[in-house]
Design a protein around this motif. Structure first.
Motif, PDB file in Angstrom:
ATOM      1  N   CYS A  58      34.768 125.428  48.604  1.00 39.32           N
ATOM      2  CA  CYS A  58      35.974 125.929  47.945  1.00 39.32           C
ATOM      3  C   CYS A  58      36.726 126.893  48.859  1.00 39.32           C
ATOM      4  O   CYS A  58      37.939 126.801  49.004  1.00 39.32           O
ATOM      5  N   MET A  59      35.990 127.796  49.487  1.00 41.22           N
ATOM      6  CA  MET A  59      36.629 128.756  50.389  1.00 41.22           C
ATOM      7  C   MET A  59      37.221 128.065  51.615  1.00 41.22           C
ATOM      8  O   MET A  59      38.313 128.423  52.062  1.00 41.22           O
ATOM      9  N   ILE A  96      47.286 122.880  49.933  1.00 42.41           N
ATOM     10  CA  ILE A  96      47.234 122.797  48.471  1.00 42.41           C
ATOM     11  C   ILE A  96      48.384 123.582  47.851  1.00 42.41           C
ATOM     12  O   ILE A  96      48.900 124.526  48.442  1.00 42.41           O
ATOM     13  N   ASP A  97      48.761 123.149  46.657  1.00 37.90           N
ATOM     14  CA  ASP A  97      49.862 123.785  45.935  1.00 37.90           C
ATOM     15  C   ASP A  97      49.399 124.639  44.770  1.00 37.90           C
ATOM     16  O   ASP A  97      50.058 125.616  44.416  1.00 37.90           O
ATOM     17  N   LEU A  98      48.286 124.245  44.158  1.00 36.67           N
ATOM     18  CA  LEU A  98      47.742 124.919  42.978  1.00 36.67           C
ATOM     19  C   LEU A  98      46.230 124.828  43.037  1.00 36.67           C
ATOM     20  O   LEU A  98      45.677 124.003  43.762  1.00 36.67           O
ATOM     21  N   ALA A  99      45.556 125.638  42.203  1.00 39.02           N
ATOM     22  CA  ALA A  99      44.098 125.546  42.152  1.00 39.02           C
ATOM     23  C   ALA A  99      43.593 125.849  40.750  1.00 39.02           C
ATOM     24  O   ALA A  99      44.179 126.655  40.025  1.00 39.02           O
ATOM     25  N   PHE A 142      35.509 134.270  42.996  1.00 40.84           N
ATOM     26  CA  PHE A 142      36.499 135.293  43.293  1.00 40.84           C
ATOM     27  C   PHE A 142      36.873 135.383  44.778  1.00 40.84           C
ATOM     28  O   PHE A 142      38.051 135.607  45.096  1.00 40.84           O
ATOM     29  N   PRO A 143      35.938 135.187  45.721  1.00 39.72           N
ATOM     30  CA  PRO A 143      36.358 135.201  47.134  1.00 39.72           C
ATOM     31  C   PRO A 143      37.379 134.102  47.451  1.00 39.72           C
ATOM     32  O   PRO A 143      38.313 134.328  48.230  1.00 39.72           O
ATOM     33  N   ALA A 144      37.229 132.947  46.841  1.00 38.64           N
ATOM     34  CA  ALA A 144      38.223 131.880  47.042  1.00 38.64           C
ATOM     35  C   ALA A 144      39.552 132.271  46.412  1.00 38.64           C
ATOM     36  O   ALA A 144      40.621 131.991  46.977  1.00 38.64           O
ATOM     37  N   ALA A 145      39.500 132.931  45.263  1.00 40.20           N
ATOM     38  CA  ALA A 145      40.734 133.387  44.606  1.00 40.20           C
ATOM     39  C   ALA A 145      41.477 134.385  45.493  1.00 40.20           C
ATOM     40  O   ALA A 145      42.713 134.360  45.557  1.00 40.20           O
ATOM     41  N   LEU A 146      40.743 135.235  46.183  1.00 38.91           N
ATOM     42  CA  LEU A 146      41.385 136.186  47.104  1.00 38.91           C
ATOM     43  C   LEU A 146      42.103 135.461  48.237  1.00 38.91           C
ATOM     44  O   LEU A 146      43.208 135.849  48.630  1.00 38.91           O
ATOM     45  N   ILE A 147      41.490 134.412  48.748  1.00 41.26           N
ATOM     46  CA  ILE A 147      42.126 133.617  49.806  1.00 41.26           C
ATOM     47  C   ILE A 147      43.399 132.968  49.278  1.00 41.26           C
ATOM     48  O   ILE A 147      44.448 133.012  49.931  1.00 41.26           O
ATOM     49  N   ARG A 203      47.316 133.536  50.429  1.00 41.35           N
ATOM     50  CA  ARG A 203      48.179 132.431  50.868  1.00 41.35           C
ATOM     51  C   ARG A 203      49.358 132.198  49.925  1.00 41.35           C
ATOM     52  O   ARG A 203      50.218 131.368  50.200  1.00 41.35           O
ATOM     53  N   GLY A 204      49.402 132.894  48.795  1.00 37.09           N
ATOM     54  CA  GLY A 204      50.492 132.717  47.840  1.00 37.09           C
ATOM     55  C   GLY A 204      50.368 131.444  47.023  1.00 37.09           C
ATOM     56  O   GLY A 204      51.376 130.919  46.543  1.00 37.09           O
TER      57      GLY A 204
END
Length: 120
Positions: free
Chosen positions: A43-44, A52-55, A67-72, A76-77
């Motif tokens: 995921c990270m 990617i456009d959305l997750a 949460f670490p992937a969410a921070l990335i 990246r916006g």
């Protein structure tokens, strides 16, 4: 981000195989391209470099918090929504203001969450 003519790409982080397959089918039918990750490391990796456009991030990926992937993604916006079977009070306070799809959720709730992400 994808071009105007390419389908939007969604990172789907889900460790429950049957749910991931069902969601991938729903998203494909709705016109999205889906990249799947069942573990935090993958995921990270995708969150860091994939176009990617959305997750949609399951909070618990095989015992590891996403949460670490969410921070990335945030860096990246890239808009994202969490999915979880946890109660809101079980989500760390720092993440409680994020959108959370409460499992089990239906197609209507999924579509509403994605529409909300696209409006950002």
């Amino acid at each position: 981000m994808t071009t105007d003519h390419a389908p939007l790409c969604i990172l789907l982080a889900e460790d429950e195989m049957l749910l991931a397959m069902m969601l991938e089918d729903r998203l494909n039918i709705s016109g999205y391209r889906v990249l799947k990750a069942a573990r935090l490391a993958k995921c990270m990796e995708l969150a860091e470099s994939a176009p990617i456009d959305l997750a949609i991030l399951d909070i618990n990926l095989a015992g590891e918090a996403s949460f670490p992937a969410a921070l990335i993604l945030r860096r990246r916006g890239i808009p994202f929504v969490f999915s979880s079977g946890y109660d809101e009070q079980d989500v760390p306070e720092a993440w409680r203001n994020e959108n959370i799809l409460q499992k089990p959720y239906d197609s209507r709730q999924l579509n509403a969450a994605l529409t909300g992400l696209l409006a950002v």
